[in-house]
Design a protein around this motif. Structure first.
Motif, short mmCIF file in Angstrom:
data_model
loop_
_atom_site.label_atom_id
_atom_site.label_comp_id
_atom_site.label_asym_id
_atom_site.label_seq_id
_atom_site.Cartn_x
_atom_site.Cartn_y
_atom_site.Cartn_z
N THR A 1 9.13 4.17 -7.09
CA THR A 1 7.67 4.02 -7.20
C THR A 1 6.97 5.35 -6.98
O THR A 1 6.05 5.71 -7.73
CB THR A 1 7.17 2.98 -6.17
OG1 THR A 1 7.84 1.74 -6.41
CG2 THR A 1 5.67 2.78 -6.25
N LEU A 2 7.41 6.11 -5.98
CA LEU A 2 6.80 7.42 -5.70
C LEU A 2 6.99 8.38 -6.88
O LEU A 2 6.06 9.08 -7.27
CB LEU A 2 7.39 8.01 -4.42
CG LEU A 2 7.04 7.27 -3.11
CD1 LEU A 2 7.90 7.79 -1.97
CD2 LEU A 2 5.56 7.44 -2.79
N ASP B 1 0.83 -1.21 0.00
CA ASP B 1 0.00 0.00 0.00
C ASP B 1 0.86 1.26 0.00
O ASP B 1 2.07 1.22 0.24
CB ASP B 1 -0.98 -0.02 1.18
CG ASP B 1 -0.28 0.05 2.53
OD1 ASP B 1 0.96 0.23 2.56
OD2 ASP B 1 -0.96 -0.06 3.56
N SER B 2 0.24 2.37 -0.26
CA SER B 2 0.96 3.63 -0.42
C SER B 2 1.64 4.08 0.88
O SER B 2 2.70 4.70 0.84
CB SER B 2 0.03 4.72 -0.93
OG SER B 2 -1.04 4.92 -0.04
N GLN B 3 1.04 3.74 2.04
CA GLN B 3 1.66 4.11 3.32
C GLN B 3 2.97 3.37 3.52
O GLN B 3 3.95 3.95 4.00
CB GLN B 3 0.68 3.83 4.48
CG GLN B 3 -0.52 4.77 4.53
CD GLN B 3 -0.09 6.23 4.65
OE1 GLN B 3 0.82 6.56 5.37
NE2 GLN B 3 -0.77 7.10 3.91
N SER B 4 3.00 2.09 3.14
CA SER B 4 4.23 1.30 3.28
C SER B 4 5.31 1.84 2.34
O SER B 4 6.48 1.92 2.71
CB SER B 4 3.97 -0.17 2.96
OG SER B 4 2.99 -0.69 3.82
N ILE B 5 4.92 2.17 1.11
CA ILE B 5 5.88 2.72 0.14
C ILE B 5 6.44 4.04 0.66
O ILE B 5 7.65 4.29 0.58
CB ILE B 5 5.22 2.89 -1.24
CG1 ILE B 5 4.87 1.52 -1.83
CG2 ILE B 5 6.11 3.67 -2.19
CD1 ILE B 5 4.00 1.58 -3.05
N LEU B 6 5.57 4.88 1.20
CA LEU B 6 6.01 6.17 1.74
C LEU B 6 6.97 5.97 2.91
O LEU B 6 8.00 6.66 3.00
CB LEU B 6 4.78 6.98 2.18
CG LEU B 6 5.00 8.45 2.48
CD1 LEU B 6 5.54 9.18 1.27
CD2 LEU B 6 3.70 9.08 2.95
N ASN C 1 4.83 7.27 -9.84
CA ASN C 1 3.41 7.60 -9.60
C ASN C 1 3.14 9.07 -9.94
O ASN C 1 2.09 9.41 -10.49
CB ASN C 1 3.01 7.31 -8.16
CG ASN C 1 2.84 5.83 -7.89
OD1 ASN C 1 2.69 5.03 -8.82
ND2 ASN C 1 2.89 5.44 -6.63
N SER C 2 4.11 9.94 -9.63
CA SER C 2 3.92 11.37 -9.92
C SER C 2 4.10 11.68 -11.41
O SER C 2 3.67 12.73 -11.87
CB SER C 2 4.89 12.21 -9.09
OG SER C 2 6.20 12.07 -9.56
N LYS D 1 2.95 9.64 -13.91
CA LYS D 1 1.97 8.89 -14.72
C LYS D 1 1.39 9.77 -15.80
O LYS D 1 1.05 10.92 -15.56
CB LYS D 1 0.85 8.35 -13.83
CG LYS D 1 1.20 7.04 -13.21
CD LYS D 1 0.02 6.45 -12.47
CE LYS D 1 0.44 5.13 -11.84
NZ LYS D 1 -0.51 4.64 -10.89
N ALA E 1 11.34 2.15 -3.40
CA ALA E 1 10.16 2.89 -2.94
C ALA E 1 10.17 4.31 -3.52
O ALA E 1 9.13 4.81 -3.97
CB ALA E 1 10.12 2.94 -1.42
#
Length: 196
Positions: A20-21, A2-7, A24-25, A27, A17
């Motif tokens: 990935t962040l 989930d996004s909290q774990s990635i953050l 996502n920005s 996209k 991580a």
């Protein structure tokens, strides 16, 4: 994941991580970010079919990383290219530990290996020219002092006029050229042979 774990992993400085962040920005922009961590430096490679906007991307990534504040990461290097085998469109480096404005890019537009080699050759040529002029000047200065010393030491025995005349002839003949060591040795030998 989930996004909290990635953050959370991103805050710990995890390169995957952070990749990935960033992705996502990005996209919908046809840009893929690849991230690697080496010591306290995070290297971000942005791959895109066309050169992406340097100013906009660097600004957005910088703001995102400043707010994320990943542990043990102090420096960021960003490269933009079309693919792994293609030359770099642009690159930029900045520090997360200061609030300085982003530095001027390392190179923009991209430089070919041939152009880079030409610049290095030109820099080396200028260095050699500078050294020749510098050492020529010193040798000329030293040689001039030697000639003046010879003139003054021999002026008492009447041969001063010979050195003076020979020195003037050499100066007229050679003009204002930069002299090297062999020139000075040749002039000194000429003076010694003419005026004993």
């Amino acid at each position: 994941m989930d996004s909290q774990s990635i953050l959370a992993l991103g805050k710990l400085g995890d390169a995957n991580a952070i990749a990935t962040l960033i992705n996502n920005s990005l996209k919908g922009k046809r840009i893929i970010a690849k991230v690697a961590k080496k010591d306290d430096c995070l290297q971000i490679v942005l791959e895109s079919p066309e050169a992406p906007s340097q100013e906009l991307l660097v600004s957005n990534i910088r703001k995102g990383l400043m707010s994320l504040a990943p542990e043990s990461i102090n420096h960021i290097k960003i490269y933009a290219r079309q693919s792994e085998a293609s030359p770099v469109f642009w690159s930029e480096r900045f520090s997360l530990t200061t609030t300085e404005a982003p530095r001027i890019p390392d190179f923009s537009p991209p430089m070919s290996a041939e152009a880079s080699g030409d610049l290095k050759k030109e820099a080396r040529k200028r260095e050699i020219e500078f050294n020749l002029v510098f050492w020529g000047f010193l040798i000329f200065l030293f040689g001039g002092c030697t000639i003046i010393g010879a003139l003054s030491s021999n002026s008492t025995n009447g041969s001063g006029n010979c050195y003076e005349q020979a020195g003037e002839e050499i100066l007229q003949r050679e003009g204002n050229k930069v002299m090297n060591k062999s020139d000075m040795e040749r002039y000194y030998s000429e003076l010694r042979s003419r005026c004993g």
